[in-house]
Motif scaffolding. Sequence first.
Motif, PDB file in Angstrom:
ATOM      1  N   ILE A 472       0.872  -1.114   0.065  1.00 58.41           N
ATOM      2  CA  ILE A 472      -0.060   0.069  -0.013  1.00 58.41           C
ATOM      3  C   ILE A 472       0.706   1.282  -0.083  1.00 58.41           C
ATOM      4  N   ILE A 473       0.377   2.285  -0.632  1.00 55.65           N
ATOM      5  CA  ILE A 473       1.163   3.681  -0.548  1.00 55.65           C
ATOM      6  C   ILE A 473       0.271   4.456   0.653  1.00 55.65           C
ATOM      7  N   VAL A 474       1.159   4.992   1.446  1.00 56.91           N
ATOM      8  CA  VAL A 474       0.657   5.914   2.680  1.00 56.91           C
ATOM      9  C   VAL A 474       1.133   6.951   2.562  1.00 56.91           C
ATOM     10  N   LYS A 475       0.059   7.981   3.063  1.00 59.38           N
ATOM     11  CA  LYS A 475       0.565   9.516   2.949  1.00 59.38           C
ATOM     12  C   LYS A 475       0.451  10.068   4.632  1.00 59.38           C
ATOM     13  N   ASN A 476       0.831  11.071   4.692  1.00 66.53           N
ATOM     14  CA  ASN A 476       0.865  11.842   6.033  1.00 66.53           C
ATOM     15  C   ASN A 476       1.342  11.069   7.246  1.00 66.53           C
ATOM     16  N   LEU A 477       2.087  10.172   7.032  1.00 66.14           N
ATOM     17  CA  LEU A 477       2.727   9.455   8.184  1.00 66.14           C
ATOM     18  C   LEU A 477       3.974  10.244   8.551  1.00 66.14           C
ATOM     19  N   LEU A 478       4.673  10.409   7.756  1.00 66.76           N
ATOM     20  CA  LEU A 478       5.965  11.330   7.871  1.00 66.76           C
ATOM     21  C   LEU A 478       5.929  12.789   7.120  1.00 66.76           C
ATOM     22  N   LYS A 479       6.454  13.806   7.933  1.00 62.31           N
ATOM     23  CA  LYS A 479       6.588  15.061   7.203  1.00 62.31           C
ATOM     24  C   LYS A 479       7.647  14.994   5.975  1.00 62.31           C
ATOM     25  N   LYS A 480       7.577  16.046   5.021  1.00 62.31           N
ATOM     26  CA  LYS A 480       8.145  15.916   3.790  1.00 62.31           C
ATOM     27  C   LYS A 480       9.600  16.214   4.217  1.00 62.31           C
ATOM     28  N   ASP A 481       9.948  16.912   5.207  1.00 62.09           N
ATOM     29  CA  ASP A 481      11.507  17.053   5.392  1.00 62.09           C
ATOM     30  C   ASP A 481      12.255  16.011   6.360  1.00 62.09           C
ATOM     31  N   THR A 505      10.320   4.730   0.631  1.00 65.15           N
ATOM     32  CA  THR A 505       9.875   6.048   0.357  1.00 65.15           C
ATOM     33  C   THR A 505       9.049   5.895  -1.039  1.00 65.15           C
ATOM     34  N   PHE A 506       8.113   6.858  -1.422  1.00 69.44           N
ATOM     35  CA  PHE A 506       7.386   6.778  -2.443  1.00 69.44           C
ATOM     36  C   PHE A 506       7.376   8.332  -3.129  1.00 69.44           C
ATOM     37  N   GLY A 507       8.041   8.398  -4.075  1.00 66.91           N
ATOM     38  CA  GLY A 507       8.055   9.961  -4.549  1.00 66.91           C
ATOM     39  C   GLY A 507       8.629  11.007  -3.628  1.00 66.91           C
ATOM     40  N   GLN A 508       8.434  12.166  -3.782  1.00 68.83           N
ATOM     41  CA  GLN A 508       8.944  13.168  -2.898  1.00 68.83           C
ATOM     42  C   GLN A 508       8.167  14.141  -2.063  1.00 68.83           C
ATOM     43  N   GLY A 509       7.032  13.493  -1.829  1.00 72.14           N
ATOM     44  CA  GLY A 509       6.100  14.080  -1.022  1.00 72.14           C
ATOM     45  C   GLY A 509       5.947  13.545   0.387  1.00 72.14           C
ATOM     46  N   GLY A 510       6.919  12.859   0.821  1.00 75.63           N
ATOM     47  CA  GLY A 510       7.002  12.155   2.094  1.00 75.63           C
ATOM     48  C   GLY A 510       6.009  10.894   2.161  1.00 75.63           C
ATOM     49  N   LYS A 511       5.605  10.374   1.222  1.00 75.60           N
ATOM     50  CA  LYS A 511       4.768   9.103   1.247  1.00 75.60           C
ATOM     51  C   LYS A 511       5.640   8.021   1.441  1.00 75.60           C
TER      52      LYS A 511
END
Length: 575
Positions: A472-481, A505-511
Amino acid sequence: MDGWMDEWIDGCMGYTAHSSAMAGKTLNFNVGVLGHVDSGKTSLAKALSTVASTACFDKNPQSKERGITIDLGFSSFVVEAPEHVQAGGYEKLQFTLVDCPGHASLIRTIIGGAQIIDAMMLIVDITKGIQTQTAECLVIGEILCDNLLVVFNKVDLIPQQKQKATIEKMTKRILLTLQKTKFANSKIIAVSAKPGGAEASDESPIGVEELIKAMQESSYIPKRDSLGPFLFSVDHCFSIRGQGTIMTGTVLQGMVTVNDTIEIPSLKVTKKVKSMQMFRQPVEKVSQGDRVGICVTQFDPKLLERGLVGSPGVIKTAFGVLARVSKISYYKLPIETKAKFHISIGHETVMARASFFHTENQESAGETFDFNCTYKHQQELFAPKHEDGTTSHQFALLQFEKPIQITPNSSLIGSKLDMDVHTNMCRLAFKGELLEIFTEKNYQETQLERIKVYKNKSKEGLVERMANENEIIVKNLLKKDTNSQLFVGLKVKLSTGEEGIIDGTFGQGGKVKVRISSGLQDTTKVLLQKLSAGKKKGKSGQENQPSPDNSSEPVKVILNFKKYVFSNSKKIVQT
């Protein structure tokens, strides 16, 4: 030697203590005289003593002007040893009185005095009872000594017909206060050190003979140990031309002889002991408990008004310390991690930032700090006993704003001395014992990582979409920086019950990508497909919001871990 002896005596009356030359004859017993400002401590010390104070009973101009003690004063008197002291081989008993100031703003000086006393005499103005500083003195005494004698002073100010009733009423009140301390059932004596007050003619003190008798009865033979390195608490320093510099004070531990070399760490020098005096007589050797004058090769006495002197190397320059600590029950404000406190150790007081942590088991802590143990961070220091009666061992890392001179195994007190001096609150926050001293200036980079203190941390994200039934791809778990690599390999749990591992990681948005080894449950796959259907992209490329009739809750991803507070590598682990 006779040429400077008289000059020495005139310069520091009251420094004398029992002489090793008179061992088995006279016992020196150090009594701290503490109490609220204007309670009559100095007057009582004068009434009891036959020798003037080292501090010359208020050498400070401010003291003379206001009639109060602003420095530690020392005076002494000798009486017949009671039977229980005679049984130890002593004929005479010398009480050395440490007259401490009662100023709220000078509590650091009281702490310096309290660490060299065998017993405490708490002076209470009977017309006022227990006041703020009286309570603070009681707290200090409870931390630093085991024996207390309470003295009601100024009884002459109570009308004769009311004296007995007033004394009885105040006695009940004081005993009730002491019931919660180690000093329960302490003896109480009523006196008037200076009948009529400071301006009155020289009337004889009232009750002093009874007080001396009580002091004799409550005296004991302190445990003296001449073993270990020499440590000397200096309370007065002056020079005699052509002879050297004299330091008067109390031997805290060990012993020293004429011609030994001792170190003055604050000056970064070593000096040879030229001669010593006790009882106005030269002596060759002194040991723990002695009050003595030590003459060394010349240095500027203004550079050492008071402080610690000892065997070379025993006194450390500390940039920070680890201590076992406990909260003082009278302190009513929160004691929080990262807050700054005044830390008093011996005659030193320094500002320090505190970090608190504790053990998770009830095993007794040793005399040294166990760097192999893991400790739990705490945001606030709590009462020693929990509601279930168990006790955790609490510790503090104290990072000093400037280096100070201290010795191993010292006691310390953490205070908020910057509180309003007229406040009606106890400013003593916590007490403790040193376990580890950091002597390197860069200890924060080189030493703190050894202290395994962790915080429980939790992060929460949302499943954005299902890549396949095992990923699965998860967002908002980690901050971008956030450095995502620190979290790769950690376990997570879905709100639907499945467990997974952060795969990368997945992409550049912290996902991040999460691998579900056992595969997603069918119900979870249906839920994710349903949520995904409600978020189809519109013509603009933006996700549409789920339709109002879509009542499905998003699938949460929870990450629980431990973060080590002092780790330079930002160490993160899971159990």
